[in-house]
Motif scaffolding. Structure first.
Motif, PDB file in Angstrom:
ATOM      1  N   UNK A 281     -15.411  24.333  24.892  1.00 44.23           N
ATOM      2  CA  UNK A 281     -15.910  22.958  24.765  1.00 44.23           C
ATOM      3  C   UNK A 281     -17.311  22.944  24.134  1.00 44.23           C
ATOM      4  N   UNK A 282     -18.151  23.879  24.518  1.00 43.44           N
ATOM      5  CA  UNK A 282     -19.511  23.936  23.974  1.00 43.44           C
ATOM      6  C   UNK A 282     -19.530  24.303  22.496  1.00 43.44           C
ATOM      7  N   UNK A 283     -18.677  25.216  22.084  1.00 39.89           N
ATOM      8  CA  UNK A 283     -18.726  25.741  20.726  1.00 39.89           C
ATOM      9  C   UNK A 283     -17.690  25.147  19.783  1.00 39.89           C
ATOM     10  N   UNK A 284     -16.938  24.106  20.190  1.00 39.61           N
ATOM     11  CA  UNK A 284     -15.856  23.600  19.352  1.00 39.61           C
ATOM     12  C   UNK A 284     -16.341  22.967  18.051  1.00 39.61           C
TER      13      UNK A 284
ATOM     14  N   UNK B 139     -19.034  24.099  16.368  1.00 47.25           N
ATOM     15  CA  UNK B 139     -19.818  25.097  15.648  1.00 47.25           C
ATOM     16  C   UNK B 139     -21.237  25.243  16.184  1.00 47.25           C
ATOM     17  N   UNK B 140     -21.991  26.121  15.563  1.00 47.30           N
ATOM     18  CA  UNK B 140     -23.334  26.448  16.042  1.00 47.30           C
ATOM     19  C   UNK B 140     -24.322  25.298  15.821  1.00 47.30           C
ATOM     20  N   UNK B 141     -24.078  24.461  14.810  1.00 43.86           N
ATOM     21  CA  UNK B 141     -24.999  23.357  14.536  1.00 43.86           C
ATOM     22  C   UNK B 141     -24.592  22.056  15.203  1.00 43.86           C
ATOM     23  N   UNK B 142     -23.451  22.044  15.895  1.00 41.17           N
ATOM     24  CA  UNK B 142     -22.964  20.813  16.501  1.00 41.17           C
ATOM     25  C   UNK B 142     -22.854  20.879  18.012  1.00 41.17           C
ATOM     26  N   UNK B 143     -23.734  21.620  18.654  1.00 36.16           N
ATOM     27  CA  UNK B 143     -23.673  21.757  20.110  1.00 36.16           C
ATOM     28  C   UNK B 143     -23.974  20.404  20.755  1.00 36.16           C
ATOM     29  N   UNK B 144     -23.161  19.963  21.710  1.00 37.65           N
ATOM     30  CA  UNK B 144     -23.382  18.650  22.327  1.00 37.65           C
ATOM     31  C   UNK B 144     -24.669  18.601  23.153  1.00 37.65           C
ATOM     32  N   UNK B 145     -25.313  17.423  23.141  1.00 39.61           N
ATOM     33  CA  UNK B 145     -26.538  17.236  23.915  1.00 39.61           C
ATOM     34  C   UNK B 145     -26.241  17.129  25.403  1.00 39.61           C
ATOM     35  N   UNK B 146     -25.126  16.477  25.727  1.00 39.74           N
ATOM     36  CA  UNK B 146     -24.737  16.292  27.124  1.00 39.74           C
ATOM     37  C   UNK B 146     -23.292  16.719  27.303  1.00 39.74           C
ATOM     38  N   UNK B 147     -23.035  17.320  28.429  1.00 39.46           N
ATOM     39  CA  UNK B 147     -21.664  17.668  28.779  1.00 39.46           C
ATOM     40  C   UNK B 147     -21.551  17.574  30.296  1.00 39.46           C
ATOM     41  N   UNK B 148     -20.460  17.023  30.766  1.00 35.46           N
ATOM     42  CA  UNK B 148     -20.244  16.856  32.209  1.00 35.46           C
ATOM     43  C   UNK B 148     -19.633  18.140  32.753  1.00 35.46           C
ATOM     44  N   UNK B 149     -20.228  18.710  33.785  1.00 38.32           N
ATOM     45  CA  UNK B 149     -19.714  19.932  34.391  1.00 38.32           C
ATOM     46  C   UNK B 149     -19.507  19.743  35.890  1.00 38.32           C
ATOM     47  N   UNK B 150     -18.631  20.546  36.429  1.00 36.85           N
ATOM     48  CA  UNK B 150     -18.391  20.581  37.869  1.00 36.85           C
ATOM     49  C   UNK B 150     -18.719  21.993  38.338  1.00 36.85           C
TER      50      UNK B 150
END
Length: 70
Positions: free
Chosen positions: A15-18, A20-31
């Protein structure tokens, strides 16, 4: 979580790397959940397991604590 052993779900890594290296998401919901360590030579009896949670938009969400029913 009080554990020094933290393990990441492989789906979280994808999910983090889908994008690419320049498009890492700023926010992601984790459990994050604590699980029992069943390994024979384990130093600690618990470990933290981190996994991604699918939400429409992680913006504006707040932390929620969920108590497990045992």
């Amino acid at each position: 979580m009080g554990t020094s052993d933290v393990r990441l779900d492989p789906v979280l890594n994808k999910e983090l790397w889908k994008r690419g290296i320049k498009g890492i998401p700023y926010r992601i919901r984790v459990r994050i959940s604590r699980k029992r360590n069943d390994e024979k030579d384990a130093k600690e009896k618990l470990f933290s397991y981190v996994q991604a949670v699918n939400v429409a938009s992680p913006k504006g969400l707040e932390t929620t604590v969920v108590e497990a029913d045992a």
